[in-house]
Write a protein that holds these residues in place. Sequence first.
Motif, PDB file in Angstrom:
ATOM      1  N   ARG A 153     -38.019  74.277   2.966  1.00 27.41           N
ATOM      2  CA  ARG A 153     -37.628  73.984   4.345  1.00 27.41           C
ATOM      3  C   ARG A 153     -36.236  73.348   4.379  1.00 27.41           C
ATOM      4  O   ARG A 153     -35.402  73.718   5.200  1.00 27.41           O
ATOM      5  CB  ARG A 153     -38.640  73.050   5.011  1.00 27.41           C
ATOM      6  CG  ARG A 153     -38.294  72.805   6.473  1.00 27.41           C
ATOM      7  CD  ARG A 153     -39.245  71.819   7.141  1.00 27.41           C
ATOM      8  NE  ARG A 153     -39.032  71.734   8.556  1.00 27.41           N
ATOM      9  CZ  ARG A 153     -38.011  71.148   9.149  1.00 27.41           C
ATOM     10  NH1 ARG A 153     -37.063  70.610   8.434  1.00 27.41           N
ATOM     11  NH2 ARG A 153     -37.897  71.105  10.460  1.00 27.41           N
ATOM     12  N   VAL A 213     -29.112  70.493  16.886  1.00 30.37           N
ATOM     13  CA  VAL A 213     -29.503  71.505  17.871  1.00 30.37           C
ATOM     14  C   VAL A 213     -28.761  71.297  19.189  1.00 30.37           C
ATOM     15  O   VAL A 213     -28.223  72.247  19.758  1.00 30.37           O
ATOM     16  CB  VAL A 213     -31.029  71.498  18.104  1.00 30.37           C
ATOM     17  CG1 VAL A 213     -31.409  72.396  19.272  1.00 30.37           C
ATOM     18  CG2 VAL A 213     -31.759  71.949  16.858  1.00 30.37           C
ATOM     19  N   ASP A 214     -28.741  70.078  19.697  1.00 27.62           N
ATOM     20  CA  ASP A 214     -28.154  69.832  21.012  1.00 27.62           C
ATOM     21  C   ASP A 214     -26.700  70.291  21.111  1.00 27.62           C
ATOM     22  O   ASP A 214     -26.368  71.089  21.991  1.00 27.62           O
ATOM     23  CB  ASP A 214     -28.284  68.361  21.398  1.00 27.62           C
ATOM     24  CG  ASP A 214     -29.724  67.949  21.680  1.00 27.62           C
ATOM     25  OD1 ASP A 214     -30.601  68.840  21.769  1.00 27.62           O
ATOM     26  OD2 ASP A 214     -29.981  66.744  21.808  1.00 27.62           O
ATOM     27  N   ASP A 255     -35.258  80.529  14.388  1.00 24.40           N
ATOM     28  CA  ASP A 255     -35.368  79.413  13.442  1.00 24.40           C
ATOM     29  C   ASP A 255     -34.661  78.160  13.937  1.00 24.40           C
ATOM     30  O   ASP A 255     -34.551  77.187  13.194  1.00 24.40           O
ATOM     31  CB  ASP A 255     -34.764  79.806  12.089  1.00 24.40           C
ATOM     32  CG  ASP A 255     -35.607  80.817  11.358  1.00 24.40           C
ATOM     33  OD1 ASP A 255     -36.838  80.810  11.555  1.00 24.40           O
ATOM     34  OD2 ASP A 255     -35.042  81.607  10.594  1.00 24.40           O
ATOM     35  N   ILE A 256     -34.205  78.160  15.174  1.00 25.43           N
ATOM     36  CA  ILE A 256     -33.439  77.023  15.682  1.00 25.43           C
ATOM     37  C   ILE A 256     -34.276  75.739  15.631  1.00 25.43           C
ATOM     38  O   ILE A 256     -33.736  74.646  15.467  1.00 25.43           O
ATOM     39  CB  ILE A 256     -32.918  77.295  17.116  1.00 25.43           C
ATOM     40  CG1 ILE A 256     -31.811  76.306  17.501  1.00 25.43           C
ATOM     41  CG2 ILE A 256     -34.012  77.277  18.130  1.00 25.43           C
ATOM     42  CD1 ILE A 256     -30.506  76.583  16.865  1.00 25.43           C
ATOM     43  N   HIS A 257     -35.578  75.872  15.710  1.00 19.56           N
ATOM     44  CA  HIS A 257     -36.456  74.700  15.686  1.00 19.56           C
ATOM     45  C   HIS A 257     -36.416  73.957  14.355  1.00 19.56           C
ATOM     46  O   HIS A 257     -36.808  72.796  14.295  1.00 19.56           O
ATOM     47  CB  HIS A 257     -37.895  75.121  15.998  1.00 19.56           C
ATOM     48  CG  HIS A 257     -38.481  76.000  14.941  1.00 19.56           C
ATOM     49  ND1 HIS A 257     -38.197  77.347  14.872  1.00 19.56           N
ATOM     50  CD2 HIS A 257     -39.297  75.727  13.901  1.00 19.56           C
ATOM     51  CE1 HIS A 257     -38.837  77.859  13.833  1.00 19.56           C
ATOM     52  NE2 HIS A 257     -39.507  76.909  13.227  1.00 19.56           N
ATOM     53  N   VAL A 258     -35.942  74.592  13.301  1.00 20.55           N
ATOM     54  CA  VAL A 258     -35.901  73.904  12.005  1.00 20.55           C
ATOM     55  C   VAL A 258     -34.737  72.921  11.922  1.00 20.55           C
ATOM     56  O   VAL A 258     -34.734  72.055  11.049  1.00 20.55           O
ATOM     57  CB  VAL A 258     -35.836  74.882  10.803  1.00 20.55           C
ATOM     58  CG1 VAL A 258     -36.988  75.854  10.832  1.00 20.55           C
ATOM     59  CG2 VAL A 258     -34.505  75.587  10.695  1.00 20.55           C
ATOM     60  N   VAL A 268     -26.438  74.194  20.743  1.00 24.61           N
ATOM     61  CA  VAL A 268     -26.896  74.926  21.925  1.00 24.61           C
ATOM     62  C   VAL A 268     -25.883  74.783  23.064  1.00 24.61           C
ATOM     63  O   VAL A 268     -25.611  75.755  23.785  1.00 24.61           O
ATOM     64  CB  VAL A 268     -28.311  74.463  22.337  1.00 24.61           C
ATOM     65  CG1 VAL A 268     -28.696  75.004  23.709  1.00 24.61           C
ATOM     66  CG2 VAL A 268     -29.324  74.917  21.292  1.00 24.61           C
ATOM     67  N   VAL A 297     -33.033  74.835   6.318  1.00 15.74           N
ATOM     68  CA  VAL A 297     -32.249  74.054   7.286  1.00 15.74           C
ATOM     69  C   VAL A 297     -30.772  74.081   6.904  1.00 15.74           C
ATOM     70  O   VAL A 297     -29.905  74.332   7.739  1.00 15.74           O
ATOM     71  CB  VAL A 297     -32.770  72.603   7.388  1.00 15.74           C
ATOM     72  CG1 VAL A 297     -31.805  71.719   8.163  1.00 15.74           C
ATOM     73  CG2 VAL A 297     -34.155  72.575   8.026  1.00 15.74           C
ATOM     74  N   ARG A 306     -32.547  67.560  15.589  1.00 17.33           N
ATOM     75  CA  ARG A 306     -32.205  67.508  17.017  1.00 17.33           C
ATOM     76  C   ARG A 306     -30.729  67.192  17.235  1.00 17.33           C
ATOM     77  O   ARG A 306     -30.100  67.751  18.122  1.00 17.33           O
ATOM     78  CB  ARG A 306     -33.055  66.462  17.736  1.00 17.33           C
ATOM     79  CG  ARG A 306     -32.731  66.434  19.218  1.00 17.33           C
ATOM     80  CD  ARG A 306     -33.709  65.592  20.004  1.00 17.33           C
ATOM     81  NE  ARG A 306     -33.354  65.665  21.409  1.00 17.33           N
ATOM     82  CZ  ARG A 306     -32.714  64.694  22.056  1.00 17.33           C
ATOM     83  NH1 ARG A 306     -32.405  63.594  21.433  1.00 17.33           N
ATOM     84  NH2 ARG A 306     -32.411  64.828  23.319  1.00 17.33           N
TER      85      ARG A 306
END
Length: 196
Positions: A41, A113-114, A104-107, A117, A45, A110
């Motif tokens: 994992r 991600v912010d 796979d963006i959830h891996v 995105v 990432v 945060r």
Amino acid sequence: MPPFDTYLSPQAQQAVIAGLFLAIGWWVVALQNRRRDATLRAERVRDVQRAVFAEIRAYLAVLKRDNVGEYGARIMNRILTEPGFFPVIPTEHNDAVFRAIIGDIHVLPRDTVDPVVLYYSQLNAIAAIINDLRVLDVGRIGAERAAGMYQDYISMKIEALELGEKALEAIRANLDGRGAAYRKKINSPASGRFGQ
């Protein structure tokens, strides 16, 4: 208390001991599987962050190389001074990697991600305005309005440059292992960034 062997036959004792070894073996295998899964994992990432980082960096390099602000000012001047002129605006595809990894963006952490995105949302807005500009009739709407729309387009590209820099900073922080410190920094009231 009587010894262990008085309660169980020798065969039962062997079965209990074998069962204990089997249980310990399963526990060791489960622990190894968890470690392997955590390692895989973490590698996933890092791979996803590196791919997104490379894609963002490539587009930002083009925006910087082209000095998009100055270029936009020159084009706006031509729109206003040359009757009927409006530039050809090419379709842009600067999100191929992001589209490929969206599942796979959830891996991602945060704090990565912010900003990523936000950056890619800006690219979607740029694509939408490109579609509008490509069908623009300068003769019908006038040079001033056409120049204003083109200025909005350039402003969106400049904002993409700023958002891209923030996304790269967030990814770099996580790749360097500074993710938690970065998260505190961007959420502080003095930073004026994402956390407000």
